[in-house]
Design an enzyme around this catalytic site. Structure first.
Site, PDB file in Angstrom:
ATOM      1  N   ASP A 130       0.837  -1.192   0.000  1.00  0.00           N
ATOM      2  CA  ASP A 130       0.000   0.000   0.000  1.00  0.00           C
ATOM      3  C   ASP A 130       0.880   1.253   0.000  1.00  0.00           C
ATOM      4  OD1 ASP A 130      -2.054  -1.799   0.320  1.00  0.00           O
ATOM      5  OD2 ASP A 130      -2.400  -1.334   2.432  1.00  0.00           O
ATOM      6  N   ASP A 132       0.971   4.580   2.096  1.00  0.00           N
ATOM      7  CA  ASP A 132       0.475   5.314   3.256  1.00  0.00           C
ATOM      8  C   ASP A 132       0.926   6.767   3.124  1.00  0.00           C
ATOM      9  OD1 ASP A 132      -0.671   3.071   4.698  1.00  0.00           O
ATOM     10  OD2 ASP A 132       1.391   2.417   5.021  1.00  0.00           O
TER      11      ASP A 132
END
Length: 200
Positions: A130, A132
């Site tokens: 991911d 962030d």
């Protein structure tokens, strides 16, 4: 040196500066950065966490502020993405989103694995990692700014998680835009609040 804030990365002057809660794990790398975390501490002490190369390798602890050699903020790490030699989807998304974030005139930068990788180059990223993002908003922004931030997640090559830091605590933007209560992470622990900019 400015006081470290949550999600900043610290480099200690020596291997013994980090005090781990419990036994120091085998994977601990004294040359790797420490991540500032939220916890009330006495003056001159910073709550930090060490991380290894895998998601289950985490160790909370503390470091004395005078043992900190340098600090890298998420904003500082944002500038490193353009020169980063990698084809991870999360780094591609970071490069693509940078102009849109800059146009919003907010204090932002990568956190999590992407920020850590940009700080030290250790192999913590995967093709499925991911992105962030941390956005520091000490005052409530205009509704249009929040909408623009929420829209950054659309059409990207990886999952985008945006954390907002008000100075008093941090919360997930996705949770806020859904409406209802927000879990605000503070130095005293998490609190469910109606308004993260007016937690009292």
């Amino acid at each position: 040196m400015n006081a470290p804030r949550p999600h900043d990365l610290l480099f200690a002057r020596d291997a013994g500066a980090f005090t781990c809660a419990g036994a120091r794990p085998d994977w601990f790398d004294a040359g790797a950065p420490l991540v500032v975390r939220r916890q009330a501490t006495p003056p001159g002490i910073v709550a930090v966490g060490a991380r290894g190369l895998h998601r289950n390798e985490r160790c909370p602890g503390h470091v004395a502020l005078d043992a900190v050699a340098s600090i890298l903020t998420p904003r500082m790490l944002a500038h490193r993405a353009h020169a980063a030699d990698a084809d991870f989807p999360c780094i591609a998304a970071l490069r693509a989103l940078a102009p849109r974030l800059d146009a919003l005139d907010v204090d932002w930068g990568p956190a999590g694995g992407a920020g850590y990788w940009l700080a030290c180059g250790l192999p913590v990223l995967r093709a499925t990692s991911d992105l962030d993002l941390l956005v520091r908003l000490p005052r409530r922004p205009a509704a249009a700014t929040l909408a623009a931030l929420a829209g950054l997640r659309d059409g990207q090559p990886c999952r985008i998680d945006i954390q907002v830091d008000t100075g008093a605590g941090g919360f997930a933007l996705a949770e806020y835009v859904r409406g209802g209560g927000v879990l605000l992470k503070t130095d005293a622990g998490p609190r469910l609040v109606a308004d993260p900019w007016e937690p009292a």
